[in-house]
Design a protein around this motif. Structure first.
Motif, PDB file in Angstrom:
ATOM      1  N   LEU A  21     -95.253  20.518 -11.246  1.00 39.63           N
ATOM      2  CA  LEU A  21     -93.848  20.310 -10.604  1.00 39.63           C
ATOM      3  C   LEU A  21     -94.068  19.955  -9.146  1.00 39.63           C
ATOM      4  CD1 LEU A  21     -90.946  19.979 -11.355  1.00 39.63           C
ATOM      5  CD2 LEU A  21     -90.770  22.385 -10.766  1.00 39.63           C
ATOM      6  N   ALA A  22     -94.793  20.838  -8.216  1.00 35.54           N
ATOM      7  CA  ALA A  22     -94.855  20.380  -7.189  1.00 35.54           C
ATOM      8  C   ALA A  22     -95.473  19.077  -6.735  1.00 35.54           C
ATOM      9  CB  ALA A  22     -95.738  21.767  -6.323  1.00 35.54           C
ATOM     10  N   LYS A  23     -96.436  18.698  -7.486  1.00 38.57           N
ATOM     11  CA  LYS A  23     -97.119  17.336  -7.457  1.00 38.57           C
ATOM     12  C   LYS A  23     -96.178  16.169  -7.737  1.00 38.57           C
ATOM     13  CE  LYS A  23    -101.499  15.628  -9.048  1.00 38.57           C
ATOM     14  NZ  LYS A  23    -102.600  15.787 -10.060  1.00 38.57           N
ATOM     15  N   GLU A  24     -95.330  16.460  -8.829  1.00 39.30           N
ATOM     16  CA  GLU A  24     -94.391  15.441  -9.183  1.00 39.30           C
ATOM     17  C   GLU A  24     -93.308  15.371  -8.159  1.00 39.30           C
ATOM     18  OE1 GLU A  24     -93.772  13.649 -11.861  1.00 39.30           O
ATOM     19  OE2 GLU A  24     -95.065  14.445 -13.763  1.00 39.30           O
ATOM     20  N   LEU A  25     -92.781  16.421  -7.372  1.00 35.55           N
ATOM     21  CA  LEU A  25     -91.949  16.388  -6.457  1.00 35.55           C
ATOM     22  C   LEU A  25     -92.205  16.056  -5.212  1.00 35.55           C
ATOM     23  CD1 LEU A  25     -89.657  19.370  -7.668  1.00 35.55           C
ATOM     24  CD2 LEU A  25     -89.166  16.836  -8.112  1.00 35.55           C
ATOM     25  N   LYS A  72    -104.702  26.206   1.528  1.00 34.09           N
ATOM     26  CA  LYS A  72    -105.188  25.041   1.774  1.00 34.09           C
ATOM     27  C   LYS A  72    -105.013  23.899   0.840  1.00 34.09           C
ATOM     28  CE  LYS A  72    -108.165  24.882   5.248  1.00 34.09           C
ATOM     29  NZ  LYS A  72    -109.744  24.938   5.573  1.00 34.09           N
ATOM     30  N   PHE A  73    -104.355  22.996   0.769  1.00 33.88           N
ATOM     31  CA  PHE A  73    -104.550  22.041  -0.373  1.00 33.88           C
ATOM     32  C   PHE A  73    -105.908  21.545  -0.659  1.00 33.88           C
ATOM     33  CE2 PHE A  73    -103.901  18.148  -2.724  1.00 33.88           C
ATOM     34  CZ  PHE A  73    -102.864  18.467  -3.986  1.00 33.88           C
ATOM     35  N   ASN A  74    -106.140  21.622  -1.997  1.00 34.48           N
ATOM     36  CA  ASN A  74    -107.692  20.999  -2.325  1.00 34.48           C
ATOM     37  C   ASN A  74    -107.498  19.697  -3.273  1.00 34.48           C
ATOM     38  OD1 ASN A  74    -110.016  20.666  -3.608  1.00 34.48           O
ATOM     39  ND2 ASN A  74    -110.438  22.829  -4.023  1.00 34.48           N
ATOM     40  N   PRO A  75    -107.687  18.812  -2.778  1.00 40.10           N
ATOM     41  CA  PRO A  75    -107.397  17.423  -3.439  1.00 40.10           C
ATOM     42  C   PRO A  75    -108.268  17.399  -4.780  1.00 40.10           C
ATOM     43  CG  PRO A  75    -108.605  16.965  -1.320  1.00 40.10           C
ATOM     44  CD  PRO A  75    -108.344  18.532  -1.505  1.00 40.10           C
ATOM     45  N   PRO A  80    -103.319  24.339  -4.227  1.00 40.88           N
ATOM     46  CA  PRO A  80    -103.610  25.115  -3.137  1.00 40.88           C
ATOM     47  C   PRO A  80    -104.874  25.944  -3.269  1.00 40.88           C
ATOM     48  CG  PRO A  80    -101.456  25.250  -3.509  1.00 40.88           C
ATOM     49  CD  PRO A  80    -101.971  24.563  -4.670  1.00 40.88           C
ATOM     50  N   ASP A  81    -105.612  26.010  -2.533  1.00 37.66           N
ATOM     51  CA  ASP A  81    -106.836  27.491  -2.473  1.00 37.66           C
ATOM     52  C   ASP A  81    -106.475  28.485  -1.682  1.00 37.66           C
ATOM     53  OD1 ASP A  81    -108.774  26.054  -4.148  1.00 37.66           O
ATOM     54  OD2 ASP A  81    -110.079  25.267  -2.755  1.00 37.66           O
ATOM     55  N   THR A  82    -106.598  29.677  -1.957  1.00 38.90           N
ATOM     56  CA  THR A  82    -106.358  30.788  -1.083  1.00 38.90           C
ATOM     57  C   THR A  82    -107.392  31.253  -0.146  1.00 38.90           C
ATOM     58  OG1 THR A  82    -105.113  31.555  -3.382  1.00 38.90           O
ATOM     59  CG2 THR A  82    -105.289  32.798  -1.485  1.00 38.90           C
ATOM     60  N   TYR A  83    -106.970  31.426   0.990  1.00 41.89           N
ATOM     61  CA  TYR A  83    -107.805  31.684   2.048  1.00 41.89           C
ATOM     62  C   TYR A  83    -107.423  33.224   2.494  1.00 41.89           C
ATOM     63  CZ  TYR A  83    -109.965  27.202   2.452  1.00 41.89           C
ATOM     64  OH  TYR A  83    -110.623  26.138   1.919  1.00 41.89           O
TER      65      TYR A  83
END
Ligand code: DC
Length: 230
Positions: A21-25, A72-75, A80-83
């Protein structure tokens, strides 16, 4: 731009829903379960959980200011990856061992306080989707859209089993089912911020839905809520 809260039981596909959903919006996705998992991993790594699963709460409490979690967003994965303190822990926090210890960690008041404060800070700009257990009830009770997701324990255990075996982890279905049931119990019965459905949440039981079916349902609903809020 609105705030979207997705709460529900463990392993029922909340993060897949939220991520898509985040990607769509074009919204930011915050995986709050990953934050509790990161605290758990930190505690394990630093010897604060013994073989019986007892937690050294005094030490963990003192260490809380040294636990910094970010995303951090991982393309490559589209999520997102967690750090944890600058190191990517995305794979490390998804193991069954972390899953087995995370619920007791998430019952600790001082852990919840620190995580909720970080979540409110990360989400204050709106245009965010958070998934977790207490987003619609505690973190953002004013969220414009709240979804409560559920599915049967057996179906959720099967999904997690498939996910772990696909990653090459050796695991047993029965152990996973037991973990799912135990986490349901602890998450729903803890004293502070137990998993409960917000009064104004919309329930989605996705036991018999495909990912694309639920995605379609969610996108339609979100568009209605977004246009009503404009
Ligand atoms: O969604 P998940 O399985 O990654 O969550 C891991 C654990 O963290 C789960 O047992 C419940 C807890 N949790 C919580 O208490 N509150 C949240 N907002 C998110 C997760």
């Amino acid at each position: 731009m609105i705030t979207i809260a997705i709460d529900g039981h463990s392993s029922c596909g909340k993060s897949t829903m939220a991520k898509n959903l985040a990607k769509e919006l074009g919204y930011v996705y915050i995986d709050t379960g990953a934050m509790y998992r990161s605290v758990t991993y930190y505690a394990m790594l630093n010897g604060m959980i013994d073989a019986e699963g007892n937690i050294d709460t005094e030490r963990l409490k003192a260490e809380m200011p040294n636990i910094n979690i970010s995303f951090k967003f991982n393309p490559n994965t589209g999520r997102p990856d967690t750090y944890l303190n600058g190191t990517c822990v995305e794979d490390k926090i998804r193991t069954l061992e972390v899953s087995n210890h995370v619920s007791p960690i998430a019952t600790l008041g001082f852990v919840r306080e620190a995580m909720v404060a970080q979540q409110r800070e990360m989400g204050k700009a709106k245009g965010v989707i958070l998934d977790g257990r207490d987003i619609g009830t505690v973190v953002f009770p004013d969220a414009e859209l709240k979804i409560f997701v559920t599915a049967s324990a057996e179906i959720r255990a099967q999904r997690r089993y498939d996910e772990l075996t696909a990653k090459g982890e050796v695991c047993e279905y029965d152990a996973i089912l037991k973990n799912v049931q135990e986490r349901d119990y602890i998450d729903s019965h803890r004293e502070i911020s137990p998993l409960t459905q917000a009064e104004d949440a919309i329930v989605l039981d996705n036991s018999n839905m495909t990912i694309s079916e639920q995605q379609e349902w969610l996108l339609k609903l979100t568009k209605e809520v977004v246009s009503a809020s404009e």
